[in-house]
Scaffold this active site. Structure first.
Site, PDB file in Angstrom:
ATOM      1  N   CYS A   2      31.320  -9.286 -15.241  1.00 49.38           N
ATOM      2  CA  CYS A   2      30.491 -10.782 -14.281  1.00 49.38           C
ATOM      3  C   CYS A   2      29.678  -9.415 -13.056  1.00 49.38           C
ATOM      4  O   CYS A   2      30.074  -8.418 -12.609  1.00 49.38           O
ATOM      5  CB  CYS A   2      31.737 -10.910 -13.099  1.00 49.38           C
ATOM      6  SG  CYS A   2      32.959 -11.532 -14.301  1.00 49.38           S
ATOM      7  N   ARG A  27      23.547  -8.183 -16.793  1.00 52.74           N
ATOM      8  CA  ARG A  27      24.839  -8.560 -17.270  1.00 52.74           C
ATOM      9  C   ARG A  27      25.796  -9.545 -18.290  1.00 52.74           C
ATOM     10  O   ARG A  27      26.485  -9.203 -18.867  1.00 52.74           O
ATOM     11  CB  ARG A  27      25.813  -7.765 -15.986  1.00 52.74           C
ATOM     12  CG  ARG A  27      24.962  -7.350 -15.314  1.00 52.74           C
ATOM     13  CD  ARG A  27      25.711  -7.383 -13.553  1.00 52.74           C
ATOM     14  NE  ARG A  27      26.748  -6.909 -13.239  1.00 52.74           N
ATOM     15  CZ  ARG A  27      27.485  -5.930 -13.027  1.00 52.74           C
ATOM     16  NH1 ARG A  27      27.020  -5.274 -13.080  1.00 52.74           N
ATOM     17  NH2 ARG A  27      28.943  -5.485 -13.094  1.00 52.74           N
ATOM     18  N   TRP A  75      31.346 -13.783 -16.811  1.00 55.22           N
ATOM     19  CA  TRP A  75      31.911 -13.395 -17.793  1.00 55.22           C
ATOM     20  C   TRP A  75      32.643 -13.371 -18.418  1.00 55.22           C
ATOM     21  O   TRP A  75      33.517 -12.962 -17.914  1.00 55.22           O
ATOM     22  CB  TRP A  75      30.847 -11.687 -17.873  1.00 55.22           C
ATOM     23  CG  TRP A  75      31.239 -11.659 -20.111  1.00 55.22           C
ATOM     24  CD1 TRP A  75      32.463 -11.553 -19.772  1.00 55.22           C
ATOM     25  CD2 TRP A  75      30.765 -11.416 -20.997  1.00 55.22           C
ATOM     26  NE1 TRP A  75      32.737 -10.433 -21.003  1.00 55.22           N
ATOM     27  CE2 TRP A  75      31.254 -10.664 -22.087  1.00 55.22           C
ATOM     28  CE3 TRP A  75      29.376 -11.890 -20.922  1.00 55.22           C
ATOM     29  CZ2 TRP A  75      31.090 -11.162 -23.112  1.00 55.22           C
ATOM     30  CZ3 TRP A  75      28.740 -11.735 -22.067  1.00 55.22           C
ATOM     31  CH2 TRP A  75      29.749 -11.859 -23.332  1.00 55.22           C
ATOM     32  N   ASN A 101      34.947  -9.024 -10.644  1.00 58.26           N
ATOM     33  CA  ASN A 101      34.988  -8.499 -11.516  1.00 58.26           C
ATOM     34  C   ASN A 101      36.049  -7.763 -11.881  1.00 58.26           C
ATOM     35  O   ASN A 101      36.928  -7.007 -11.357  1.00 58.26           O
ATOM     36  CB  ASN A 101      33.798  -8.177 -11.577  1.00 58.26           C
ATOM     37  CG  ASN A 101      33.334  -7.019 -13.326  1.00 58.26           C
ATOM     38  OD1 ASN A 101      33.426  -7.686 -13.760  1.00 58.26           O
ATOM     39  ND2 ASN A 101      32.097  -6.505 -12.786  1.00 58.26           N
ATOM     40  N   GLY A 102      36.537  -8.135 -13.468  1.00 62.52           N
ATOM     41  CA  GLY A 102      37.905  -6.830 -13.617  1.00 62.52           C
ATOM     42  C   GLY A 102      38.529  -8.415 -14.677  1.00 62.52           C
ATOM     43  O   GLY A 102      38.323  -9.364 -14.811  1.00 62.52           O
ATOM     44  N   GLU A 481      29.082   3.191 -40.311  1.00 59.80           N
ATOM     45  CA  GLU A 481      28.748   3.334 -39.341  1.00 59.80           C
ATOM     46  C   GLU A 481      27.749   3.978 -38.905  1.00 59.80           C
ATOM     47  O   GLU A 481      26.460   3.255 -38.004  1.00 59.80           O
ATOM     48  CB  GLU A 481      30.501   2.979 -38.071  1.00 59.80           C
ATOM     49  CG  GLU A 481      29.362   2.369 -36.842  1.00 59.80           C
ATOM     50  CD  GLU A 481      28.838   1.072 -36.547  1.00 59.80           C
ATOM     51  OE1 GLU A 481      28.302   0.458 -37.435  1.00 59.80           O
ATOM     52  OE2 GLU A 481      28.316   1.006 -35.208  1.00 59.80           O
ATOM     53  N   LYS A 485      24.177   2.629 -37.867  1.00 60.90           N
ATOM     54  CA  LYS A 485      23.293   2.499 -36.668  1.00 60.90           C
ATOM     55  C   LYS A 485      22.158   3.958 -36.702  1.00 60.90           C
ATOM     56  O   LYS A 485      20.806   3.178 -35.786  1.00 60.90           O
ATOM     57  CB  LYS A 485      24.534   4.295 -35.722  1.00 60.90           C
ATOM     58  CG  LYS A 485      25.796   3.269 -35.033  1.00 60.90           C
ATOM     59  CD  LYS A 485      24.956   2.675 -33.625  1.00 60.90           C
ATOM     60  CE  LYS A 485      25.105   1.138 -33.887  1.00 60.90           C
ATOM     61  NZ  LYS A 485      25.810  -0.225 -34.909  1.00 60.90           N
ATOM     62  N   GLU A 488      19.081   1.687 -37.898  1.00 56.54           N
ATOM     63  CA  GLU A 488      18.473   0.187 -37.127  1.00 56.54           C
ATOM     64  C   GLU A 488      18.047   0.649 -35.976  1.00 56.54           C
ATOM     65  O   GLU A 488      17.303  -0.096 -35.262  1.00 56.54           O
ATOM     66  CB  GLU A 488      19.741  -0.398 -37.569  1.00 56.54           C
ATOM     67  CG  GLU A 488      21.228  -0.503 -35.883  1.00 56.54           C
ATOM     68  CD  GLU A 488      21.856  -1.214 -35.444  1.00 56.54           C
ATOM     69  OE1 GLU A 488      21.953  -2.655 -35.942  1.00 56.54           O
ATOM     70  OE2 GLU A 488      23.020  -0.938 -35.629  1.00 56.54           O
ATOM     71  N   HIS A 504      28.704  10.609 -59.104  1.00 55.79           N
ATOM     72  CA  HIS A 504      28.495   9.903 -60.143  1.00 55.79           C
ATOM     73  C   HIS A 504      26.886   9.879 -60.172  1.00 55.79           C
ATOM     74  O   HIS A 504      26.815   8.585 -60.176  1.00 55.79           O
ATOM     75  CB  HIS A 504      29.797   9.163 -60.126  1.00 55.79           C
ATOM     76  CG  HIS A 504      30.644   9.638 -60.527  1.00 55.79           C
ATOM     77  ND1 HIS A 504      31.336   9.642 -61.613  1.00 55.79           N
ATOM     78  CD2 HIS A 504      31.593   9.642 -59.086  1.00 55.79           C
ATOM     79  CE1 HIS A 504      32.458  10.022 -61.710  1.00 55.79           C
ATOM     80  NE2 HIS A 504      32.805  10.316 -59.660  1.00 55.79           N
ATOM     81  N   LYS A 603      20.011  -9.295 -31.447  1.00 51.19           N
ATOM     82  CA  LYS A 603      21.946  -8.906 -31.276  1.00 51.19           C
ATOM     83  C   LYS A 603      22.411  -9.933 -31.664  1.00 51.19           C
ATOM     84  O   LYS A 603      23.757  -9.538 -32.659  1.00 51.19           O
ATOM     85  CB  LYS A 603      21.945  -9.608 -29.779  1.00 51.19           C
ATOM     86  CG  LYS A 603      23.268  -8.790 -29.012  1.00 51.19           C
ATOM     87  CD  LYS A 603      24.092  -7.618 -29.428  1.00 51.19           C
ATOM     88  CE  LYS A 603      24.859  -7.406 -28.949  1.00 51.19           C
ATOM     89  NZ  LYS A 603      25.386  -5.852 -29.560  1.00 51.19           N
TER      90      LYS A 603
END
Ligand code: AGP
Length: 608
Positions: A2, A27, A75, A101-102, A481, A485, A488, A504, A603
C-alpha cells in the site's frame, strides 16, 4: 504494498495528497482514498479502481477544503477491493481516520474483543480494527492512544492517523513497514517512500520501528513508545524519482529480491500461532483435509516450479500421492480427477488464463480447488473453493522472485498441515520444522548479502551460449527455476536436467567450456550429484555449484560455488533459489538486457 501520504501545512491538503499518491502508483494498488480534516470533522472520500477515479470524484482535490489530511493507495491483503475496504478506515463515529500499510496478524482477536465491547464494523479489513482501537483508547491524548494500540497489535504497520478533535496535527507510526517524514517551509509531509515527496522536499526523516511522529504545520516531533521525545537527523535524498520508485536499487527485480525476507515473514507469520499451524484461510476442516486421497498441482512457469518442489515435500511429509502438471497441458489431457482429489492451483497474478481454465476443468470433473494467489480478489482467487494468499506485495518485475518465495512458504505449510491431519507429523517434528521456517527470512538475507560474490561468478557466464542446470529430487525442481530465470531475463539458452538423466542423451552436448550449474542441497543424494558433476567436468564443463555450507565435497567437484545456510532438506529451495535468481540478474545486467521488462514477456499471461 500500500501507499501512504499525509500532509499538514499552508497548502490545501487534498491536491498535495493526490499528487503524492500518484507518485506511489508504481507500487501497485486496487483502490484509493483520503481523509481531510475540515470544520471540526473528517471528510472521507474513497473509490475502488485507479487513482483518477478519486481525482475526478474530488475535482483534483479542489472539492475537499482543508489543510490537514491523509491518503492511501490500497494493495488488498484482507478483504476484496471495494469502496468499503478502501482506506482511510475510520472509527464508527467517523472522528478518527487511519491509513495503513502492513498486516495486523492478531486483528481478528482484537476485533472480537471490540465487538464484545459494543463496536460494530463495516469493512473486512484489519485496518478498521486499528481505527476502532484508537477510539477505544482515546481519552483526549492522541499520542497515548496510539502508543496503547501499538502495544497491543502484532504484525507490521506504517500508519497515518488524523483526529477530528485535533485538526492541527497528523500522526505517523511505524513497525516493520517503511515510513518517512519530510519538511518544507510551508508544512510537514509523511509518506511510504521518498517518491511521494520529492516534488516538495528532499529533506526527510526515516522512522524506525516503534517510533511515532507528531506532524504540525511548523515542526515534526518524534517519540518512542515511552512517550519520550527522541532526536532524529534529517537525511537529504539525492535520488531522482525513477531511482526512488525502486528504493534506490537499479531495478525492481533487485528491489523485490531484497524484499524476500520480509515477504516470506509476512506470509509465514499469520499461519502459525502458539507453535501450531492454524492456516485459517484454508477454511477446510481437518477431517475434510484428511479425506483427500490425491493432490494434483497445476500452474505455469515459476509457479509450476514451486509445484514441482511441493510434490517432494508433500509426498515426503504427508505420504499422499501428488501429480504436478503444466496448466496448459493439464487442460487437454483428460485428467483423472474426482471429489477425493484436491487440485492446487498456484498463481502470483491470479489471472493466468491457462491456470484459470485448468481450474475450471478441475471443477468440471468434480474436484475441489485450492488456490495459492498473491492478488486478493483476482479471478482465480474468486473461483477457487479455497484460497490462501501469499503476502509478497505487488511484484513489478516480470521475472518473479518474492512471489515465488512466498508460494513455497504456503506450500510447505500445506504439506505440514496435510501430514498433521494424516497423522504423519509428530509434535516434535512440527516444532522443529516451524523453527526452521521461522529462521528462513534471516537465512535468505544472509544469502542476499553475499550477492557481490554471485556477481563475480556471473561474469564467467556473460558469453555463454548454453547453460545447463542439474539437480536431483528437490534440487531438480530448483534447477528448473534457475534455468527459467536465466532464460527469461538474459536471453541465454538454458536447460534444467534431472542430473541422473544427462547420460541418456543430453551429455553429448557437453563440451569444453560448457557452463553447468549444479544444485546440491540434498545430503542423501550428494554421492550421486557429485558423480554427475564429475561426468560433465571430465568432458570439459565449467561447474558452478550451490550447496550447503561446509560441503567441501561439492566444492572440490566444482570450479566455483556458493554456500547456503543449513536448513531442513524440505526447505532448501527457499535458500538455493536466491543465488540462482541473483546469478540470472547479474548476467542479464552484464549483458545489457531490460531486466524488469524482458522482450516478448508480460507479467500476467491472460491469453492462450
Ligand atoms: C516467472 O518469472 C515468469 N514471469 C512466468 O513464468 C510466471 O511465473 C508465469 O507466467 C505464471 O504467472 P502467475 O504466477 O501470475 O500465474
Amino acid at each position: 504494498m500500500c501507499g501512504i501520504v499525509g500532509y499538514i501545512g499552508k497548502k490545501q491538503a487534498a491536491p498535495v495528497i493526490l499528487d503524492g499518491l500518484e507518485r506511489l502508483e508504481y507500487r501497485g494498488y486496487d483502490s484509493t482514498g483520503m481523509a481531510i480534516a475540515h470544520d471540526g470533522a473528517l471528510v472521507v472520500e474513497k473509490s475502488v479502481g485507479r487513482l483518477n477515479v478519486l481525482y475526478n470524484k474530488t475535482r483534483g482535490g479542489a472539492g475537499l477544503p482543508g489543510n490537514v489530511g491523509i491518503g492511501h493507495t490500497r494493495w488488498a491483503t484482507h478483504g476484496v477491493p471495494n469502496d468499503i475496504n478502501a482506506h482511510p478506515q475510520t472509527n464508527q463515529a467517523g472522528t478518527i481516520a487511519v491509513v495503513h500499510n502492513g498486516i495486523i496478524e492478531n486483528y481478528q482477536a482484537l476485533k472480537d474483543k471490540l465487538i464484545k465491547r459494543g463496536y460494530s464494523f463495516t469493512s473486512d479489513t484489519d485496518t478498521e480494527v486499528l481505527a476502532q482501537m484508537l477510539d477505544y483508547y482515546d481519552d483526549g491524548d492522541p499520542l497515548q492512544a496510539i502508543i496503547k494500540v501499538m502495544h497491543r497489535v502484532e504484525g507490521s504497520y506504517a500508519l497515518g492517523i488524523i483526529f477530528a478533535a485535533h485538526p492541527d496535527v497528523v500522526y505517523a507510526a511505524r513497525k516493520s513497514c517503511p515510513l518517512i517524514v519530510g519538511r518544507d517551509d510551508d508544512g510537514s509531509f509523511m509518506a511510504s517512500d521518498v517518491t511521494a515527496l520529492l516534488k516538495y522536499t528532499r529533506k526527510v526523516y526515516y522512522l524506525e520501528d516503534h517510533e511515532i511522529c507528531r506532524l504540525t504545520q511548523d515542526a515534526v516531533t518524534f517519540y518512542n513508545m515511552d512517550e519520550e521525545e527522541i532526536a532524529k537527523d534529517a537525511v537529504t535524498v539525492d535520488w531522482d524519482a525513477n531511482a526512488a520508485e525502486k528504493g534506490g536499487y537499479e531495478h525492481f527485480m533487485l528491489k523485490e529480491m531484497i524484499e524476500q525476507p520480509a515477504a516470506v515473514r509476512d506470509t509465514f507469520s499469520p499461519h502459525v500461532r502458539d507453535g501450531r499451524i492454524v492456516m485459517e484461510e484454508l477454511s477446510v476442516s481437518d477431517e475434510e483435509l484428511a479425506a483427500f486421497r490425491k493432490i494434483h498441482i497445476t500452474a505455469c512457469g515459476s509457479a509450476y516450479h514451486t509445484g514441482m518442489t511441493a510434490k517432494y515435500v508433500i509426498e515426503g511429509l504427508a505420504r499422499i500421492p501428488v501429480e504436478v502438471d503444466l496448466a496448459s497441458e493439464f487442460r487437454y489431457r483428460d485428467p483423472i480427477l474426482d471429489h477425493d482429489t484436491l487440485v492446487v492451483v498456484i498463481s502470483q497474478s491470479g489471472e493466468t488464463l491457462d491456470t484459470l481454465e485448468a481450474m475450471r476443468e478441475a471443477h468440471a470433473r468434480g474436484a475441489r480447488v485450492l488456490a495459492i494467489v498473491n492478488v486478493v480478489g483476482s479471478s482465480i482467487a474468486r473461483e477457487a473453493d479455497y484460497c490462501v494468499y501469499t503476502h509478497a506485495g505487488p511484484e513489478i518485475a516480470v521475472a518473479t522472485t518474492k512471489a515465488y518465495s512466498t508460494q513455497l512458504i504456503v506450500l510447505y505449510l500445506l504439506a505440514m498441515k496435510l501430514a498433521e491431519v494424516r497423522g504423519h507429523l509428530s509434535d516434535s517434528c512440527r516444532k522443529e520444522m516451524l523453527e526452521d521456517l521461522r529462521k528462513l527470512p534471516a537465512q535468505i538475507e544472509m544469502v542476499l548479502n553475499n550477492r557481490e560474490e554471485i556477481q563475480r561468478i556471473a561474469n564467467r557466464f556473460l558469453a555463454a551460449r548454453d547453460v545447463f542446470f542439474i539437480g536431483r529430487g528437490i534440487d531438480y525442481a530448483i534447477s528448473l527455476e534457475g534455468s527459467l530465470k536465466l532464460k527469461e531475463i538474459s536471453y541465454i539458452h538454458s536447460e534444467a536436467y534431472a542430473a541422473g538423466e544427462l547420460k541418456h542423451g543430453t551429455i553429448s552436448l557437453i563440451e569444453p567450456g560448457t557452463m553447468v550449474a549444479a544444485v546440491a542441497t540434498q545430503e542423501s543424494l550428494y554421492d550421486k550429484i557429485v558423480n554427475n558433476m564429475e561426468q560433465v567436468r571430465s568432458r570439459g564443463a565449467v561447474l558452478f555449484a550451490v550447496t550447503m555450507a561446509g560441503n567441501t565435497r561439492i566444492e572440490e567437484a566444482s570450479d566455483f560455488h556458493i554456500y547456503i545456510p543449513e536448513t531442513n532438506p524440505y526447505f532448501t529451495d527457499s535458500l538455493a533459489v536466491i543465488p540462482l535468481q541473483l546469478l540470472a540478474y547479474y548476467i542479464a545486467v552484464g549483458r545489457g538486457c531490460d531486466v524488469d521488462k524482458p522482450r516478448n514477456l508480460a507479467k500476467s499471461v491472460t491469453v492462450e
